[in-house]
Design a protein around this motif. Sequence first.
Motif, PDB file in Angstrom:
ATOM      1  N   LYS A  95       0.529  27.971  14.144  1.00 17.64           N
ATOM      2  CA  LYS A  95       1.290  27.459  13.007  1.00 17.64           C
ATOM      3  C   LYS A  95       0.527  26.460  12.152  1.00 17.64           C
ATOM      4  CE  LYS A  95       5.720  28.069  15.371  1.00 17.64           C
ATOM      5  NZ  LYS A  95       6.989  27.421  15.797  1.00 17.64           N
ATOM      6  N   GLY A  96      -0.628  26.025  12.644  1.00 14.55           N
ATOM      7  CA  GLY A  96      -1.393  25.057  11.881  1.00 14.55           C
ATOM      8  C   GLY A  96      -0.771  23.665  11.964  1.00 14.55           C
ATOM      9  N   TRP A  97      -1.200  22.810  11.036  1.00 13.49           N
ATOM     10  CA  TRP A  97      -0.750  21.419  11.037  1.00 13.49           C
ATOM     11  C   TRP A  97       0.496  21.280  10.160  1.00 13.49           C
ATOM     12  CZ3 TRP A  97      -2.738  17.486  13.970  1.00 13.49           C
ATOM     13  CH2 TRP A  97      -3.924  17.765  14.648  1.00 13.49           C
ATOM     14  N   ALA A  98       1.655  21.553  10.769  1.00 16.25           N
ATOM     15  CA  ALA A  98       2.913  21.384  10.030  1.00 16.25           C
ATOM     16  C   ALA A  98       3.199  19.914   9.766  1.00 16.25           C
ATOM     17  CB  ALA A  98       4.065  22.003  10.827  1.00 16.25           C
ATOM     18  N   GLU A  99       2.623  19.056  10.608  1.00 18.00           N
ATOM     19  CA  GLU A  99       2.859  17.619  10.458  1.00 18.00           C
ATOM     20  C   GLU A  99       1.562  16.874  10.749  1.00 18.00           C
ATOM     21  OE1 GLU A  99       5.961  14.186  12.073  1.00 18.00           O
ATOM     22  OE2 GLU A  99       6.013  16.218  12.851  1.00 18.00           O
ATOM     23  N   ALA A 100       1.185  15.984   9.855  1.00 14.49           N
ATOM     24  CA  ALA A 100      -0.050  15.224  10.033  1.00 14.49           C
ATOM     25  C   ALA A 100       0.136  14.127  11.079  1.00 14.49           C
ATOM     26  CB  ALA A 100      -0.466  14.606   8.698  1.00 14.49           C
TER      27      ALA A 100
ATOM     28  N   MET B  79       0.842  -1.197   0.000  1.00 10.40           N
ATOM     29  CA  MET B  79       0.000   0.000   0.000  1.00 10.40           C
ATOM     30  C   MET B  79       0.876   1.246   0.000  1.00 10.40           C
ATOM     31  SD  MET B  79      -2.426   1.381   3.100  1.00 10.40           S
ATOM     32  CE  MET B  79      -2.801   3.123   3.200  1.00 10.40           C
ATOM     33  N   GLU B  80       0.547   2.223  -0.818  1.00  8.87           N
ATOM     34  CA  GLU B  80       1.283   3.481  -0.857  1.00  8.87           C
ATOM     35  C   GLU B  80       0.648   4.457   0.123  1.00  8.87           C
ATOM     36  OE1 GLU B  80       2.590   6.916  -4.069  1.00  8.87           O
ATOM     37  OE2 GLU B  80       1.826   4.978  -4.760  1.00  8.87           O
ATOM     38  N   ALA B  81       1.477   5.085   0.962  1.00  5.07           N
ATOM     39  CA  ALA B  81       0.978   6.018   1.972  1.00  5.07           C
ATOM     40  C   ALA B  81       0.364   7.252   1.310  1.00  5.07           C
ATOM     41  CB  ALA B  81       2.109   6.432   2.902  1.00  5.07           C
ATOM     42  N   TYR B  82      -0.636   7.841   1.948  1.00 10.22           N
ATOM     43  CA  TYR B  82      -1.261   9.046   1.397  1.00 10.22           C
ATOM     44  C   TYR B  82      -1.818   9.907   2.535  1.00 10.22           C
ATOM     45  CZ  TYR B  82      -5.675   6.504   2.106  1.00 10.22           C
ATOM     46  OH  TYR B  82      -6.729   5.819   2.652  1.00 10.22           O
ATOM     47  N   LEU B  83      -2.089  11.151   2.223  1.00 10.45           N
ATOM     48  CA  LEU B  83      -2.580  12.118   3.201  1.00 10.45           C
ATOM     49  C   LEU B  83      -4.064  12.370   2.973  1.00 10.45           C
ATOM     50  CD1 LEU B  83      -1.767  14.169   5.477  1.00 10.45           C
ATOM     51  CD2 LEU B  83      -1.451  15.855   3.653  1.00 10.45           C
ATOM     52  N   ALA B  84      -4.829  12.447   4.091  1.00  9.48           N
ATOM     53  CA  ALA B  84      -6.261  12.725   3.978  1.00  9.48           C
ATOM     54  C   ALA B  84      -6.743  13.434   5.232  1.00  9.48           C
ATOM     55  CB  ALA B  84      -7.036  11.422   3.779  1.00  9.48           C
ATOM     56  N   TRP B  85      -7.780  14.241   5.055  1.00  8.80           N
ATOM     57  CA  TRP B  85      -8.430  14.844   6.210  1.00  8.80           C
ATOM     58  C   TRP B  85      -9.593  13.939   6.599  1.00  8.80           C
ATOM     59  CZ3 TRP B  85      -7.436  19.415   8.958  1.00  8.80           C
ATOM     60  CH2 TRP B  85      -6.340  20.156   8.496  1.00  8.80           C
TER      61      TRP B  85
ATOM     62  N   ARG C  96      -0.395  13.369  21.085  1.00  7.70           N
ATOM     63  CA  ARG C  96      -0.585  14.654  21.759  1.00  7.70           C
ATOM     64  C   ARG C  96      -1.260  15.674  20.833  1.00  7.70           C
ATOM     65  NH1 ARG C  96       4.771  16.625  23.214  1.00  7.70           N
ATOM     66  NH2 ARG C  96       3.664  18.345  24.213  1.00  7.70           N
ATOM     67  N   ARG C  97      -0.937  15.623  19.523  1.00 10.53           N
ATOM     68  CA  ARG C  97      -1.600  16.524  18.575  1.00 10.53           C
ATOM     69  C   ARG C  97      -3.084  16.162  18.454  1.00 10.53           C
ATOM     70  NH1 ARG C  97       1.795  15.211  13.757  1.00 10.53           N
ATOM     71  NH2 ARG C  97       2.948  13.883  15.193  1.00 10.53           N
ATOM     72  N   TRP C  98      -3.361  14.862  18.443  1.00  7.42           N
ATOM     73  CA  TRP C  98      -4.751  14.398  18.395  1.00  7.42           C
ATOM     74  C   TRP C  98      -5.512  14.872  19.628  1.00  7.42           C
ATOM     75  CZ3 TRP C  98      -6.544  10.913  22.162  1.00  7.42           C
ATOM     76  CH2 TRP C  98      -7.858  10.483  21.999  1.00  7.42           C
TER      77      TRP C  98
ATOM     78  N   VAL D 183      -9.027  16.222  11.191  1.00  6.09           N
ATOM     79  CA  VAL D 183      -7.569  16.354  11.376  1.00  6.09           C
ATOM     80  C   VAL D 183      -6.875  15.723  10.168  1.00  6.09           C
ATOM     81  CG1 VAL D 183      -7.554  16.391  13.900  1.00  6.09           C
ATOM     82  CG2 VAL D 183      -7.558  14.198  12.708  1.00  6.09           C
ATOM     83  N   PRO D 184      -5.676  16.233   9.822  1.00  3.02           N
ATOM     84  CA  PRO D 184      -4.927  15.624   8.724  1.00  3.02           C
ATOM     85  C   PRO D 184      -4.261  14.319   9.191  1.00  3.02           C
ATOM     86  CG  PRO D 184      -3.674  17.424   9.652  1.00  3.02           C
ATOM     87  CD  PRO D 184      -4.981  17.424  10.373  1.00  3.02           C
ATOM     88  N   VAL D 185      -4.446  13.283   8.397  1.00  2.00           N
ATOM     89  CA  VAL D 185      -3.905  11.970   8.755  1.00  2.00           C
ATOM     90  C   VAL D 185      -3.041  11.455   7.617  1.00  2.00           C
ATOM     91  CG1 VAL D 185      -4.505   9.560   9.216  1.00  2.00           C
ATOM     92  CG2 VAL D 185      -5.793  11.396  10.322  1.00  2.00           C
ATOM     93  N   TYR D 186      -1.811  11.058   7.970  1.00  2.01           N
ATOM     94  CA  TYR D 186      -0.917  10.422   6.994  1.00  2.01           C
ATOM     95  C   TYR D 186      -1.120   8.925   7.160  1.00  2.01           C
ATOM     96  CZ  TYR D 186       3.318   9.563   4.285  1.00  2.01           C
ATOM     97  OH  TYR D 186       4.212   9.161   3.312  1.00  2.01           O
ATOM     98  N   ILE D 187      -1.773   8.316   6.177  1.00  2.42           N
ATOM     99  CA  ILE D 187      -2.205   6.913   6.294  1.00  2.42           C
ATOM    100  C   ILE D 187      -1.140   5.996   5.698  1.00  2.42           C
ATOM    101  CG2 ILE D 187      -4.035   5.259   5.725  1.00  2.42           C
ATOM    102  CD1 ILE D 187      -5.829   7.855   5.333  1.00  2.42           C
ATOM    103  N   VAL D 188      -0.675   5.063   6.534  1.00  2.00           N
ATOM    104  CA  VAL D 188       0.401   4.150   6.135  1.00  2.00           C
ATOM    105  C   VAL D 188      -0.071   2.710   6.216  1.00  2.00           C
ATOM    106  CG1 VAL D 188       2.197   5.758   6.902  1.00  2.00           C
ATOM    107  CG2 VAL D 188       1.304   4.054   8.492  1.00  2.00           C
ATOM    108  N   GLN D 189       0.763   1.811   5.726  1.00  2.55           N
ATOM    109  CA  GLN D 189       0.478   0.380   5.770  1.00  2.55           C
ATOM    110  C   GLN D 189       0.308  -0.088   7.214  1.00  2.55           C
ATOM    111  OE1 GLN D 189       0.253  -1.897   3.056  1.00  2.55           O
ATOM    112  NE2 GLN D 189      -0.433  -3.322   4.637  1.00  2.55           N
ATOM    113  N   ALA D 190      -0.724  -0.884   7.441  1.00  2.00           N
ATOM    114  CA  ALA D 190      -0.955  -1.410   8.788  1.00  2.00           C
ATOM    115  C   ALA D 190       0.130  -2.417   9.171  1.00  2.00           C
ATOM    116  CB  ALA D 190      -2.327  -2.076   8.861  1.00  2.00           C
ATOM    117  N   PRO D 191       0.560  -2.449  10.443  1.00  5.45           N
ATOM    118  CA  PRO D 191       1.540  -3.451  10.890  1.00  5.45           C
ATOM    119  C   PRO D 191       0.967  -4.861  10.743  1.00  5.45           C
ATOM    120  CG  PRO D 191       1.255  -1.710  12.518  1.00  5.45           C
ATOM    121  CD  PRO D 191       0.158  -1.538  11.530  1.00  5.45           C
ATOM    122  N   GLU D 192       1.851  -5.814  10.499  1.00  9.27           N
ATOM    123  CA  GLU D 192       1.403  -7.197  10.312  1.00  9.27           C
ATOM    124  C   GLU D 192       1.164  -7.918  11.627  1.00  9.27           C
ATOM    125  OE1 GLU D 192       3.956  -9.366   7.733  1.00  9.27           O
ATOM    126  OE2 GLU D 192       3.665  -7.995   6.025  1.00  9.27           O
TER     127      GLU D 192
END
Length: 304
Positions: A38-43, A1-7, A60-62, A73-82
């Motif tokens: 500063k807003g969401w500099a990092e998701a 799975m390729e990581a992607y950003l979403a709100w 802590r940001r959550w 909130v902005p979420v950087y969605i990555v591959q789930a751990p196995e």
Amino acid sequence: MEAYLAWVAIDLVIPNPMNPRRDHSIESEQMQEILRSKGWAEAITCYRKGQYYIILSGHRRWHAAKKMNEKEVPVYIVQAPENNAEELDRLGSIQGGQVDWTPYEWAKYTYDIWKNSGKASYSQLANKLGISQSLVGSRIRVYKFYPRIEIEDKLSNGMYSLSMLDYILKWIKRVEKHHFELYQSMGEELIRKQMLKKYENRCFNSKIAIDNIFVTSACSKDILEFLTDINKKLQDCQFELELLKVDNEVDVTQNKLNVKMIIDEIRLIECRTKNEAGNLKEELNKLLKEIELKENQLFDMVEN
């Protein structure tokens, strides 16, 4: 799975149950101010589980966003751990360099990594985490031995140190080995609590790690007195034991001199008549009976 950003809706974002940090509100007001200015500099880094997003980094940001009543909130969605081991791995690698986990949280994380790895050797785990083997061992032992409520806050504020808690643990295990009846009668929980109180009262220092004099040479009565008196210092107990040892050595030397003097006196005995010889024989028989009685007393002491 390729990581992607979403709100995504904040209600769908869930804190990771395997995260060592229990309190996400630490410095929350400062974090809220950063988000406002500063807003969401990092998701927030998450993986998907059904319709939900499980946090890997950004607890802590959550939490700050929740307090600010943010809807998305902005979420950087990555591959789930196995598996659990990989999830712990990623929690540590993603958060470890960014989040100031408390000593207790690092201990919990190290223990969880160790357990989920099938209890790998401490040297393997040390290489994996980039820390010393002794630190791995201390974290695991302390986490297993002490209840969280007893040590977490005091580790965080510097009243306790991880290494000293490990030294105390090892000392208690020596008590179990050398004074098992006392250990059983008092119980591990009471001994642990007493030692923590004595630690706070500065009744010992890091030299407790190598205390093989008092704990192995003292009698159980002396150990009990040390444990129950929360102000009695270990150094004083060791000093008293050394004085007793010196006194005993003096007593032994004096006793040897007394025996030698008696032998010398017997050798000097002379008699001129049969009557004197009879009287001396009677006195020597009495002396032999006293010697036999003392011999039996000494034999009983050695046996016991």
